[in-house]
Design a protein around this motif. Structure first.
Motif, mmCIF file in Angstrom:
data_model
loop_
_atom_site.group_PDB
_atom_site.id
_atom_site.type_symbol
_atom_site.label_atom_id
_atom_site.label_comp_id
_atom_site.label_asym_id
_atom_site.label_seq_id
_atom_site.Cartn_x
_atom_site.Cartn_y
_atom_site.Cartn_z
ATOM 1 N N ASP A 40 6.619 -46.953 70.125
ATOM 2 C CA ASP A 40 7.194 -48.296 70.200
ATOM 3 C C ASP A 40 6.194 -49.342 69.717
ATOM 4 O O ASP A 40 6.518 -50.209 68.895
ATOM 5 C CB ASP A 40 7.622 -48.576 71.644
ATOM 6 C CG ASP A 40 8.053 -50.015 71.865
ATOM 7 O OD1 ASP A 40 8.833 -50.540 71.049
ATOM 8 O OD2 ASP A 40 7.611 -50.613 72.865
ATOM 9 N N VAL A 41 4.974 -49.257 70.212
ATOM 10 C CA VAL A 41 3.943 -50.228 69.836
ATOM 11 C C VAL A 41 3.567 -50.057 68.370
ATOM 12 O O VAL A 41 3.410 -51.040 67.635
ATOM 13 C CB VAL A 41 2.701 -50.107 70.744
ATOM 14 C CG1 VAL A 41 1.561 -50.985 70.254
ATOM 15 C CG2 VAL A 41 3.067 -50.459 72.178
ATOM 16 N N ALA A 42 3.436 -48.821 67.926
ATOM 17 C CA ALA A 42 3.092 -48.556 66.524
ATOM 18 C C ALA A 42 4.141 -49.149 65.593
ATOM 19 O O ALA A 42 3.804 -49.803 64.596
ATOM 20 C CB ALA A 42 2.942 -47.055 66.291
ATOM 21 N N THR A 43 5.403 -48.943 65.907
ATOM 22 C CA THR A 43 6.482 -49.484 65.079
ATOM 23 C C THR A 43 6.426 -51.010 65.053
ATOM 24 O O THR A 43 6.530 -51.624 63.990
ATOM 25 C CB THR A 43 7.855 -49.006 65.604
ATOM 26 O OG1 THR A 43 7.891 -47.575 65.527
ATOM 27 C CG2 THR A 43 8.993 -49.586 64.796
ATOM 28 N N ALA A 44 6.240 -51.620 66.220
ATOM 29 C CA ALA A 44 6.160 -53.081 66.299
ATOM 30 C C ALA A 44 4.974 -53.621 65.504
ATOM 31 O O ALA A 44 5.043 -54.712 64.933
ATOM 32 C CB ALA A 44 6.069 -53.529 67.753
ATOM 33 N N ALA A 45 3.879 -52.862 65.453
ATOM 34 C CA ALA A 45 2.665 -53.291 64.753
ATOM 35 C C ALA A 45 2.684 -52.930 63.271
ATOM 36 O O ALA A 45 1.811 -53.373 62.516
ATOM 37 C CB ALA A 45 1.437 -52.673 65.415
ATOM 38 N N GLY A 46 3.631 -52.095 62.858
ATOM 39 C CA GLY A 46 3.686 -51.682 61.459
ATOM 40 C C GLY A 46 2.630 -50.657 61.087
ATOM 41 O O GLY A 46 2.163 -50.615 59.953
ATOM 42 N N VAL A 47 2.232 -49.838 62.067
ATOM 43 C CA VAL A 47 1.258 -48.773 61.820
ATOM 44 C C VAL A 47 1.878 -47.452 62.258
ATOM 45 O O VAL A 47 2.885 -47.422 62.951
ATOM 46 C CB VAL A 47 -0.079 -49.009 62.575
ATOM 47 C CG1 VAL A 47 -0.687 -50.343 62.185
ATOM 48 C CG2 VAL A 47 0.091 -48.928 64.079
ATOM 49 N N SER A 48 1.266 -46.355 61.861
ATOM 50 C CA SER A 48 1.765 -45.052 62.295
ATOM 51 C C SER A 48 1.321 -44.773 63.731
ATOM 52 O O SER A 48 0.356 -45.373 64.226
ATOM 53 C CB SER A 48 1.240 -43.938 61.382
ATOM 54 O OG SER A 48 -0.150 -43.766 61.562
ATOM 55 N N ARG A 49 2.035 -43.885 64.401
ATOM 56 C CA ARG A 49 1.654 -43.516 65.755
ATOM 57 C C ARG A 49 0.275 -42.872 65.755
ATOM 58 O O ARG A 49 -0.526 -43.085 66.668
ATOM 59 C CB ARG A 49 2.690 -42.574 66.390
ATOM 60 C CG ARG A 49 2.460 -42.453 67.909
ATOM 61 C CD ARG A 49 2.988 -41.183 68.498
ATOM 62 N NE ARG A 49 2.423 -39.990 67.892
ATOM 63 C CZ ARG A 49 1.208 -39.480 68.168
ATOM 64 N NH1 ARG A 49 0.413 -40.059 69.017
ATOM 65 N NH2 ARG A 49 0.802 -38.383 67.572
ATOM 66 N N GLY A 107 -11.544 -44.252 67.533
ATOM 67 C CA GLY A 107 -11.860 -43.729 66.206
ATOM 68 C C GLY A 107 -12.323 -44.817 65.261
ATOM 69 O O GLY A 107 -11.865 -45.960 65.310
ATOM 70 N N ALA A 108 -13.246 -44.468 64.395
ATOM 71 C CA ALA A 108 -13.754 -45.399 63.390
ATOM 72 C C ALA A 108 -12.918 -45.257 62.121
ATOM 73 O O ALA A 108 -12.144 -44.314 61.963
ATOM 74 C CB ALA A 108 -15.218 -45.091 63.097
ATOM 75 N N GLY A 109 -13.068 -46.194 61.227
ATOM 76 C CA GLY A 109 -12.413 -46.112 59.930
ATOM 77 C C GLY A 109 -11.016 -46.704 59.888
ATOM 78 O O GLY A 109 -10.314 -46.563 58.896
ATOM 79 N N VAL A 110 -10.597 -47.370 60.957
ATOM 80 C CA VAL A 110 -9.290 -48.025 60.969
ATOM 81 C C VAL A 110 -9.496 -49.467 60.519
ATOM 82 O O VAL A 110 -10.405 -50.153 61.000
ATOM 83 C CB VAL A 110 -8.656 -47.999 62.382
ATOM 84 C CG1 VAL A 110 -7.334 -48.731 62.384
ATOM 85 C CG2 VAL A 110 -8.476 -46.568 62.859
ATOM 86 N N ARG A 111 -8.654 -49.927 59.602
ATOM 87 C CA ARG A 111 -8.780 -51.296 59.100
ATOM 88 C C ARG A 111 -8.530 -52.298 60.224
ATOM 89 O O ARG A 111 -7.649 -52.126 61.061
ATOM 90 C CB ARG A 111 -7.786 -51.523 57.960
ATOM 91 C CG ARG A 111 -8.149 -50.720 56.728
ATOM 92 C CD ARG A 111 -7.134 -50.871 55.641
ATOM 93 N NE ARG A 111 -6.809 -52.281 55.414
ATOM 94 C CZ ARG A 111 -6.018 -52.699 54.462
ATOM 95 N NH1 ARG A 111 -5.447 -51.834 53.648
ATOM 96 N NH2 ARG A 111 -5.758 -53.977 54.312
ATOM 97 N N TRP A 112 -9.328 -53.365 60.218
ATOM 98 C CA TRP A 112 -9.215 -54.386 61.259
ATOM 99 C C TRP A 112 -7.838 -55.024 61.284
ATOM 100 O O TRP A 112 -7.349 -55.420 62.340
ATOM 101 C CB TRP A 112 -10.296 -55.458 61.079
ATOM 102 C CG TRP A 112 -11.569 -55.035 61.713
ATOM 103 C CD1 TRP A 112 -12.678 -54.549 61.096
ATOM 104 C CD2 TRP A 112 -11.861 -55.014 63.116
ATOM 105 N NE1 TRP A 112 -13.631 -54.226 62.030
ATOM 106 C CE2 TRP A 112 -13.165 -54.508 63.278
ATOM 107 C CE3 TRP A 112 -11.145 -55.369 64.245
ATOM 108 C CZ2 TRP A 112 -13.758 -54.358 64.522
ATOM 109 C CZ3 TRP A 112 -11.729 -55.223 65.493
ATOM 110 C CH2 TRP A 112 -13.026 -54.727 65.621
ATOM 111 N N GLU A 113 -7.193 -55.123 60.116
ATOM 112 C CA GLU A 113 -5.847 -55.707 60.069
ATOM 113 C C GLU A 113 -4.888 -54.908 60.954
ATOM 114 O O GLU A 113 -3.998 -55.476 61.590
ATOM 115 C CB GLU A 113 -5.305 -55.733 58.635
ATOM 116 C CG GLU A 113 -6.057 -56.675 57.716
ATOM 117 C CD GLU A 113 -7.251 -56.018 57.032
ATOM 118 O OE1 GLU A 113 -7.655 -54.898 57.403
ATOM 119 O OE2 GLU A 113 -7.802 -56.657 56.122
ATOM 120 N N LYS A 114 -5.068 -53.597 60.996
ATOM 121 C CA LYS A 114 -4.205 -52.749 61.818
ATOM 122 C C LYS A 114 -4.509 -52.924 63.297
ATOM 123 O O LYS A 114 -3.603 -52.932 64.135
ATOM 124 C CB LYS A 114 -4.336 -51.287 61.397
ATOM 125 C CG LYS A 114 -3.793 -51.054 59.994
ATOM 126 C CD LYS A 114 -3.867 -49.618 59.584
ATOM 127 C CE LYS A 114 -3.279 -49.467 58.180
ATOM 128 N NZ LYS A 114 -3.126 -48.084 57.785
#
Length: 81
Positions: A38-47, A57-64
């Protein structure tokens, strides 16, 4: 529909600040009774991206990360130590 589980997963990283950030986001999600999908969908990111964030985890873009915080009605802010 079942609510979120209170299960701790294995950390995806070893950077204390990312682990703390991920735990805060996960705790907020659980407090709101929302599932990762639910949160992933609302944020526009994958689960899986949300899972990575919540487990430090490292390597995730700050925009996400900002999008996830926004989906949880949170704002990221730097504070002076």
């Amino acid at each position: 529909m079942p609510g979120p589980r209170k299960k701790a997963g294995k950390p995806a990283g070893d950077v204390p600040e990312l682990l703390d950030l991920g735990e805060q986001l996960a705790e907020r999600r659980r407090t709101l009774g929302r599932l990762q999908q639910d949160v992933a969908t609302a944020a526009g990111v994958s689960r899986s991206t949300l899972h990575t964030i919540e487990h430090g985890g490292a390597g995730v873009r700050w925009e996400k990360i900002v999008a996830v915080a926004d989906a949880l009605d949170l704002k990221l802010q730097l504070v002076e130590e």
